[in-house]
Scaffold this motif. Structure first.
Motif, PDB file in Angstrom:
ATOM      1  N   ILE A 180      77.485  82.978  -6.336  1.00 25.37           N
ATOM      2  CA  ILE A 180      78.374  82.937  -7.132  1.00 25.37           C
ATOM      3  C   ILE A 180      78.087  82.443  -8.762  1.00 25.37           C
ATOM      4  N   GLN A 181      77.159  81.443  -8.522  1.00 27.09           N
ATOM      5  CA  GLN A 181      76.788  80.522  -9.832  1.00 27.09           C
ATOM      6  C   GLN A 181      76.054  81.512 -10.599  1.00 27.09           C
ATOM      7  N   ARG A 182      75.084  82.350 -10.076  1.00 31.67           N
ATOM      8  CA  ARG A 182      74.129  83.164 -10.613  1.00 31.67           C
ATOM      9  C   ARG A 182      75.094  84.409 -11.581  1.00 31.67           C
ATOM     10  N   TRP A 183      76.235  84.885 -10.566  1.00 34.12           N
ATOM     11  CA  TRP A 183      77.102  85.759 -11.004  1.00 34.12           C
ATOM     12  C   TRP A 183      77.824  85.327 -12.217  1.00 34.12           C
ATOM     13  N   GLN A 184      78.148  84.096 -12.130  1.00 33.50           N
ATOM     14  CA  GLN A 184      78.960  83.434 -13.366  1.00 33.50           C
ATOM     15  C   GLN A 184      77.948  83.338 -14.574  1.00 33.50           C
ATOM     16  N   SER A 185      76.688  82.981 -14.422  1.00 39.97           N
ATOM     17  CA  SER A 185      75.615  82.936 -15.375  1.00 39.97           C
ATOM     18  C   SER A 185      75.573  84.319 -16.044  1.00 39.97           C
ATOM     19  N   ASP A 186      75.363  85.140 -15.170  1.00 37.66           N
ATOM     20  CA  ASP A 186      75.166  86.719 -15.915  1.00 37.66           C
ATOM     21  C   ASP A 186      76.483  87.232 -16.752  1.00 37.66           C
ATOM     22  N   LEU A 242      81.378  90.100   3.869  1.00 36.10           N
ATOM     23  CA  LEU A 242      80.574  90.865   2.444  1.00 36.10           C
ATOM     24  C   LEU A 242      79.294  90.115   2.108  1.00 36.10           C
ATOM     25  N   TYR A 243      79.238  88.974   2.888  1.00 40.62           N
ATOM     26  CA  TYR A 243      77.846  88.229   2.595  1.00 40.62           C
ATOM     27  C   TYR A 243      77.360  87.922   4.050  1.00 40.62           C
ATOM     28  N   PRO A 244      76.198  87.826   4.226  1.00 40.85           N
ATOM     29  CA  PRO A 244      75.659  87.584   5.746  1.00 40.85           C
ATOM     30  C   PRO A 244      75.799  86.033   6.200  1.00 40.85           C
ATOM     31  N   ASP A 245      76.129  85.818   7.283  1.00 37.16           N
ATOM     32  CA  ASP A 245      76.647  84.685   7.831  1.00 37.16           C
ATOM     33  C   ASP A 245      75.131  84.020   8.462  1.00 37.16           C
ATOM     34  N   ASP A 246      73.998  84.953   8.342  1.00 37.89           N
ATOM     35  CA  ASP A 246      72.761  84.573   9.247  1.00 37.89           C
ATOM     36  C   ASP A 246      71.573  84.302   8.229  1.00 37.89           C
ATOM     37  N   VAL A 247      71.855  84.160   6.856  1.00 36.08           N
ATOM     38  CA  VAL A 247      70.630  84.160   6.060  1.00 36.08           C
ATOM     39  C   VAL A 247      70.041  82.948   6.328  1.00 36.08           C
ATOM     40  N   GLU A 248      68.782  82.716   5.949  1.00 35.81           N
ATOM     41  CA  GLU A 248      67.772  81.556   6.371  1.00 35.81           C
ATOM     42  C   GLU A 248      68.235  80.406   5.683  1.00 35.81           C
ATOM     43  N   GLY A 249      68.587  79.429   6.368  1.00 33.78           N
ATOM     44  CA  GLY A 249      69.227  78.178   5.765  1.00 33.78           C
ATOM     45  C   GLY A 249      70.581  78.217   6.057  1.00 33.78           C
ATOM     46  N   ASP A 250      71.086  77.808   4.902  1.00 32.76           N
ATOM     47  CA  ASP A 250      72.732  77.358   4.933  1.00 32.76           C
ATOM     48  C   ASP A 250      73.341  78.563   4.130  1.00 32.76           C
ATOM     49  N   ALA A 251      74.338  79.404   4.759  1.00 28.67           N
ATOM     50  CA  ALA A 251      74.740  80.488   4.241  1.00 28.67           C
ATOM     51  C   ALA A 251      75.831  80.167   3.046  1.00 28.67           C
ATOM     52  N   SER A 252      76.314  79.153   3.542  1.00 28.57           N
ATOM     53  CA  SER A 252      77.623  78.594   2.260  1.00 28.57           C
ATOM     54  C   SER A 252      76.701  78.251   1.237  1.00 28.57           C
ATOM     55  N   ARG A 253      75.648  77.477   1.261  1.00 30.08           N
ATOM     56  CA  ARG A 253      74.982  76.979  -0.119  1.00 30.08           C
ATOM     57  C   ARG A 253      74.527  78.294  -0.719  1.00 30.08           C
ATOM     58  N   LEU A 260      75.407  81.349  -0.569  1.00 30.60           N
ATOM     59  CA  LEU A 260      76.542  81.908  -1.161  1.00 30.60           C
ATOM     60  C   LEU A 260      76.959  81.432  -2.520  1.00 30.60           C
ATOM     61  N   LYS A 261      76.914  79.970  -2.537  1.00 30.96           N
ATOM     62  CA  LYS A 261      77.567  79.480  -3.585  1.00 30.96           C
ATOM     63  C   LYS A 261      76.439  79.421  -4.848  1.00 30.96           C
ATOM     64  N   ARG A 262      75.239  79.553  -4.449  1.00 32.06           N
ATOM     65  CA  ARG A 262      74.198  79.912  -5.642  1.00 32.06           C
ATOM     66  C   ARG A 262      74.387  81.095  -6.086  1.00 32.06           C
TER      67      ARG A 262
END
Length: 222
Positions: A213-219, A196-207, A209-211
């Protein structure tokens, strides 16, 4: 409606509306719909698998819903309420059930936001109560804003990306599982297993994705 099978269209006699379902928690609506479609036992069986989400996704095409004609208005009504809740999650990171609770607390922003998702929500009791109060108080400004939203018909802002992922986050939160979801497990679940989230995003996909999720929680906190 005439294309519906099994006499469903003929069963949709008045009153046919679903706004009252917006007072029901989203996951309860899902459970009700599964029961009405005779899928409850199937999902219960798959939930016992070692990896339930994989088991459910792998067998979705084999599910055979079997709704009864006399339940037509409830099945379609719940389906419309589920649709409204899902759209609300994708725009506001909150379900319409949650916005309805905020309206009950006097939050007019939630009132106007909800109208943009489903205009029929005005027939839901908390919304009708708010309009009655505005009418009693002669609050023309309130009705002018409501009229503006009704004409607008849909949110002007774009739907947030990764909608299926956002719905999953909502479900995990409702089940009190999100707080214990580690960064590593979130990456495995959303990038590798569910994709459900691209594993090939520029940089660290795990990090990345974490951001998200944090934005979603903030919203959700606003």
């Amino acid at each position: 409606m005439t294309s519906l099978p099994g006499g469903f269209a003929e069963r949709l006699t008045p009153p046919f509306f679903w706004a009252t379902f917006y007072k029901v928690p989203f996951l309860d609506l899902v459970a009700w719909q599964l029961k009405l479609l005779s899928l409850e036992s199937k999902f219960s069986e798959l939930a016992q698998a070692s990896d339930p989400h994989v088991a459910i996704l792998s067998q979705l095409e084999e599910f055979e819903p079997k709704g009864e004609p006399e339940d037509a208005k409830y099945i379609l009504g719940i389906a419309m309420a589920l649709r409204g809740n899902l759209r609300s999650m994708c725009f506001y990171s909150k379900s319409l059930e949650e916005l309805t609770k905020e309206v009950e607390k006097g939050n007019d922003r939630a009132f106007f936001d909800a109208i943009l998702i489903d205009r029929t929500i005005l027939t839901c009791p908390p919304f009708a109560d708010r309009m009655a109060l505005a009418e009693y108080q002669g609050d023309e400004g309130f009705f002018q804003e409501a009229s503006k939203r009704l004409r607008q018909g849909a949110p002007t802002k774009k739907m947030k990306p990764y909608a299926p992922l956002r719905v999953c986050l909502y479900v995990l939160e409702q089940e009190n599982c999100l707080a214990s979801l580690t960064e590593k497990r979130a990456y495995e679940l959303f990038c590798q297993e569910l994709k459900l989230y691209p594993d090939d995003v520029e940089g660290d996909a795990s990090r990345s994705l974490k951001r998200l999720i944090q934005r979603w929680q903030s919203d959700r906190a606003t």
